[in-house]
Design a protein around this motif. Structure first.
Motif, PDB file in Angstrom:
ATOM      1  N   ASN A 604       0.824  -1.207   0.000  1.00 32.83           N
ATOM      2  CA  ASN A 604       0.000   0.000   0.000  1.00 32.83           C
ATOM      3  C   ASN A 604       0.861   1.262   0.000  1.00 32.83           C
ATOM      4  O   ASN A 604       0.579   2.241  -0.694  1.00 32.83           O
ATOM      5  N   LYS A 605       1.946   1.225   0.783  1.00 27.02           N
ATOM      6  CA  LYS A 605       2.857   2.372   0.832  1.00 27.02           C
ATOM      7  C   LYS A 605       3.633   2.549  -0.474  1.00 27.02           C
ATOM      8  O   LYS A 605       4.155   3.630  -0.736  1.00 27.02           O
ATOM      9  N   SER A 606       3.692   1.477  -1.276  1.00 26.14           N
ATOM     10  CA  SER A 606       4.429   1.528  -2.542  1.00 26.14           C
ATOM     11  C   SER A 606       3.552   1.940  -3.711  1.00 26.14           C
ATOM     12  O   SER A 606       4.010   1.920  -4.862  1.00 26.14           O
ATOM     13  N   LEU A 607       2.285   2.289  -3.446  1.00 28.53           N
ATOM     14  CA  LEU A 607       1.360   2.694  -4.508  1.00 28.53           C
ATOM     15  C   LEU A 607       1.232   4.210  -4.584  1.00 28.53           C
ATOM     16  O   LEU A 607       1.319   4.911  -3.568  1.00 28.53           O
ATOM     17  N   GLU A 608       1.004   4.699  -5.793  1.00 25.28           N
ATOM     18  CA  GLU A 608       0.623   6.101  -5.971  1.00 25.28           C
ATOM     19  C   GLU A 608      -0.782   6.308  -5.403  1.00 25.28           C
ATOM     20  O   GLU A 608      -1.468   5.350  -5.037  1.00 25.28           O
ATOM     21  N   LYS A 609      -1.222   7.562  -5.343  1.00 25.30           N
ATOM     22  CA  LYS A 609      -2.520   7.870  -4.728  1.00 25.30           C
ATOM     23  C   LYS A 609      -3.668   7.102  -5.371  1.00 25.30           C
ATOM     24  O   LYS A 609      -4.577   6.638  -4.685  1.00 25.30           O
ATOM     25  N   ASN A 610      -3.640   6.984  -6.686  1.00 23.18           N
ATOM     26  CA  ASN A 610      -4.705   6.282  -7.405  1.00 23.18           C
ATOM     27  C   ASN A 610      -4.287   4.872  -7.807  1.00 23.18           C
ATOM     28  O   ASN A 610      -4.851   4.285  -8.730  1.00 23.18           O
ATOM     29  N   GLY A 611      -3.286   4.335  -7.121  1.00 23.01           N
ATOM     30  CA  GLY A 611      -2.745   3.036  -7.495  1.00 23.01           C
ATOM     31  C   GLY A 611      -3.634   1.868  -7.104  1.00 23.01           C
ATOM     32  O   GLY A 611      -4.508   1.972  -6.239  1.00 23.01           O
ATOM     33  N   LEU A 612      -3.376   0.729  -7.758  1.00 23.01           N
ATOM     34  CA  LEU A 612      -4.102  -0.514  -7.499  1.00 23.01           C
ATOM     35  C   LEU A 612      -3.109  -1.608  -7.137  1.00 23.01           C
ATOM     36  O   LEU A 612      -2.024  -1.691  -7.725  1.00 23.01           O
ATOM     37  N   PHE A 613      -3.509  -2.424  -6.169  1.00 17.81           N
ATOM     38  CA  PHE A 613      -2.729  -3.627  -5.863  1.00 17.81           C
ATOM     39  C   PHE A 613      -3.588  -4.828  -6.207  1.00 17.81           C
ATOM     40  O   PHE A 613      -4.726  -4.952  -5.740  1.00 17.81           O
ATOM     41  N   CYS A 614      -3.035  -5.726  -7.031  1.00 22.31           N
ATOM     42  CA  CYS A 614      -3.764  -6.917  -7.474  1.00 22.31           C
ATOM     43  C   CYS A 614      -3.085  -8.158  -6.913  1.00 22.31           C
ATOM     44  O   CYS A 614      -1.934  -8.447  -7.247  1.00 22.31           O
ATOM     45  N   GLN A 615      -3.796  -8.868  -6.067  1.00 24.34           N
ATOM     46  CA  GLN A 615      -3.298 -10.126  -5.499  1.00 24.34           C
ATOM     47  C   GLN A 615      -4.030 -11.289  -6.149  1.00 24.34           C
ATOM     48  O   GLN A 615      -5.228 -11.487  -5.940  1.00 24.34           O
TER      49      GLN A 615
END
Length: 765
Positions: A604-615
């Motif tokens: 989460n800390k490695s994402l931009e403001k509008n970023g998505l993390f896909c697991q």
């Protein structure tokens, strides 16, 4: 008699806590520096280095102590007291100061700094652990007037305690947590130390008189033969432990339980070796001839047993987890027990070489043995397996013992016996080492076109003769990806990238075949890709799937990084628009840390403001409880979490958890336009009778808007915040092997029931 039982109980408990410490520290340090084989090797090396220093220190000083039991007591108290501080000290390594130095641009400096930092943290406890056994042995020698049996019994009991600690560790971690078992072991050490200290006050005068009466004994020298056996036994036993662990990974699921079973088998064998020596009345160095000959035959013979019983195939005798684990342990023990038991008789026999100064003798000899063990473990892990392979590594150790036995025979026996012994021995040895390879891919309809031995198990590229399909396999049975799954694997990139408005910088946690990365490059907005892979040989294998000149590995936008994925996110500080996490096997040892709440916080800390993390989750490798724990851990970090199917497949279903810091908003028309720019048609070659034909695969239905949105499942809501998968309680790692073995995975009927009961009722956005 009752007093000696009390002392032996103390030593047994000390053995339990020693192995629990090792398990706990290894996991805590892995979270800081990455769960790599190098990190594990460093921790083991530091552990044995500290133990060796403790043995050496005891050898220098323990004979000068009037109350060795009190020395043992103080050592155990130091172990427990310092171990209480270790979790806090390790947490301080997360501070900006240590991270600045620990993530230095120079790889050599990073390694040296990390090794020094970890050494400073755990060394006091480990040195005290090493000091405690020679001090206890000196006390036993005084009580029994230099009798050898009680000392060897003590070693066997200490090793049996280590077996118990290893056996209990998975259960203890599940219920008490990683740092919890550290504090539990510290409490055991302090109780043992305080109990011994109280007793030492009562017997101080008696012990002092016995100690002084024996101080006039003359120290005997140690022959070069004994020194060589000390070195050889230490290096070979831990080297064999590493080799057997890799050998059994070829037929197992590589879970914590599997690795624990191998370690337990080795520890039981060590205890048996000590007990055997304790029953021998007349002990002489001439026994070394027959011990070395026996080991040289037992090592290849154990491989013969392994191949005969398993045929190199995946071990799955029953769908009951307890019976499976018991069967696996008995198989493991039956293979390991002969060579390790024979080898473990060497150290007690070396102790017997001197009849006086037990504290100094045991400390000195065990110091050399332990240093050799650290070297042997490191050599097997980082050199022998990679350069020789598993089979040749076993044969190499057998040859060393074979040559040693011949040299000893020439020194201890007459020429007539040599003429009788040598031909017979050589014939038997040659029969034993004649082995089929243990790492061959067994199926006749496959062809192995590339192979590498690695510290993570053998990595192979396999070609199916009928379809020309390529596969990457690890440990002979686990498939990392195949060329026929290209469309499916590219979808794993398409779904999250289509949901993001304009993804520019992407991170892939795991590479596999590289097909998912190839799908990401079709998106015109993508300017930079960091592909992080733990095993460098997987990167080499993946290149077979991209024979074209301008492939993904030559694309200037792609940057390949060899590292633990979680650790890279933590230490790099890079920000990404989309992070895509590959399918990691949940039951593999330490893989569960890629499904924890803390891992998702780092992402989460490695994402931009509008970023998505896909697991991406392999539902066919998870049960209902494990899926819920992962999803709850995920949504506890990403308040906006949506579920997407990879495809409508009940046999090998995939599910994506897509999380964001803000509500996920997208325009169907924009997504449809982006789909139109993607290519999903591919030509594949298929063998038809005696010739190969080229087939153009149909356009992927996924690129139809209606089908794309039919993969949307719903929004996940937190169900049980008290039962999350965390670094402290990596529950998924320990519960999934049980679910997998009892056939409760989310596939076919189980999956359909779970959709009807839970997933179909999720709210939609």
């Amino acid at each position: 008699m009752h007093r000696m039982c009390f002392f032996y109980t103390l030593l047994f408990c000390s053995g339990i806590s020693a192995l629990v410490y090792e398990v706990s520290w290894n996991r805590q340090i892995g979270l800081i520096f990455g769960h790599t084989a190098q990190c594990t090797g460093i921790v083991i090396s530091i552990y044995f280095l500290g133990m060796s220093i403790g043995y050496w220190w005891a050898g220098k000083t323990v004979d000068q102590k009037q109350t060795p039991l009190r020395s043992y007591a103080l050592a155990e108290i130091v172990v427990g007291a310092w171990s209480i501080l270790i979790p806090t000290l390790l947490q301080n390594l997360h501070s900006p100061f240590f991270q600045a130095w620990g993530n230095h641009s120079s790889p050599s400096f990073r390694i040296i700094f990390r090794v020094l930092a970890v050494t400073v943290v755990i060394l006091p406890s480990v040195v005290a652990l090493g000091y405690s056994f020679p001090a206890f042995a000196k006390f036993i020698a005084i009580q029994k007037k230099q009798a050898q049996k009680p000392i060897i019994y003590s070693y066997a009991l200490n090793t049996a305690g280590a077996f118990t600690g290893t056996f209990l560790s998975p259960v203890l971690i599940y219920y008490f947590g990683v740092t919890g078992i550290n504090y539990l072991a510290a409490g055991v050490s302090i109780i043992c130390g305080l109990s011994a200290f109280v007793v030492s006050l009562k017997i101080e005068k008696f012990s002092s008189s016995l100690s002084s009466s024996s101080s006039h004994r003359v120290e005997q020298s140690i022959s070069p033969f004994v020194y060589w056996m000390i070195v050889l036994s230490g290096g070979s036993i831990l080297g064999l432990e590493v080799l057997y662990t890799h050998l059994f990974s070829l037929i197992s699921h590589n879970s914590t339980y599997n690795f624990t079973a191998t370690l337990c088998s080795c520890l039981i064998s060590l205890s048996l070796g000590s007990l055997i020596v304790s029953q021998i009345k007349k002990r002489t160095t001439q026994y070394f001839v027959w011990i070395c000959a026996g080991i040289s035959l037992a090592i290849p013979f154990s491989l013969q047993i392994f191949l005969f019983l398993t045929r190199g195939e995946l071990f799955a005798p029953t769908n009951n987890f307890i019976l499976y684990l018991l069967s696996y342990f008995l198989l493991n023990l039956f293979v390991v027990v002969f060579p390790i038991t024979i080898a473990s008789t060497i150290l007690p026999l070396c102790w017997d070489h001197l009849s006086s100064h037990q504290g100094k003798t045991i400390g000195h000899i065990t110091f050399i043995n332990t240093i050799s063990g650290a070297i042997g473990s490191g050599a097997a892990t980082f050199f022998m397996i990679s350069y020789f392979g598993i089979r040749s590594s076993f044969v190499f150790l057998a040859l060393i013992y074979c040559c040693t036995s011949i040299v000893f025979f020439l020194n201890f026996y007459k020429a007539k016996r040599i003429l009788i012994f040598s031909p017979l021995y050589i014939i038997i040895f040659c029969i034993c080492i004649y082995l089929p390879p243990v790492d061959e891919y067994k199926h006749k309809n496959h062809e192995k076109i590339w192979h590498r031995e690695t510290i993570y198990g053998p990595i192979d590229v396999i070609r199916e003769k009928s379809s020309n399909n390529l596969k990457i396999t690890q440990n002979n049975h686990y498939v990392l990806g195949s060329s026929l799954a290209e469309v499916r694997e590219q979808r794993q990139a398409h779904i999250p990238l289509l949901l993001h408005r304009a993804p520019k910088k992407i991170a892939f946690l795991g590479i596999g075949t590289g097909m998912t990365m190839k799908g990401a490059l079709q998106h015109k907005t993508v300017k930079h890709i960091d592909a992080i892979e733990l095993i460098p040989e997987v990167i080499e294998a993946a290149k077979f799937f991209h024979p074209e000149k301008n492939n993904v590995f030559r694309d200037p936008r792609v940057h390949i990084i060899v590292n633990d994925a979680r650790h890279h996110l933590y230490q790099s500080g890079n920000k990404y628009d989309v992070i895509i996490s590959d399918l990691f096997v949940p039951w593999h040892s330490y893989t569960g840390y890629l499904y924890t709440k803390e891992h998702y916080e780092i992402a989460n800390k490695s994402l931009e403001k509008n970023g998505l993390f896909c697991q991406w989750l392999p539902l066919y490798q998870l049960g209902e409880n494990e899926f819920q724990m992962i999803a709850d851990s995920f949504v506890s970090v990403f308040p906006y979490t949506s579920l997407w199917r990879g495809e409508n497949n009940d046999e090998y279903p995939l599910m994506a958890l897509i999380g964001s810091k803000k509500p996920l908003i997208f325009d169907p028309e924009v997504i449809e336009k982006k789909m139109g720019k993607l290519t999903a048609r591919k030509r594949v070659k298929v063998k038809l009778k005696k010739r190969m034909i080229s087939i153009l695969l149909p356009r992927d239905r996924f690129l139809e808007k209606e089908y794309f949105f039919s993969l949307y499942v719903g929004e996940w809501q937190l169900k049980n915040k008290k039962l999350l998968n965390t670094d402290e309680f990596p529950r998924v790692e320990f519960s999934t092997p049980i679910t997998q073995n009892e056939e409760k995975l989310l596939r076919n009927r189980k999956l359909r029931e779970y959709y009807r009961k839970t997933l179909n009722r999720l709210p939609k956005f």
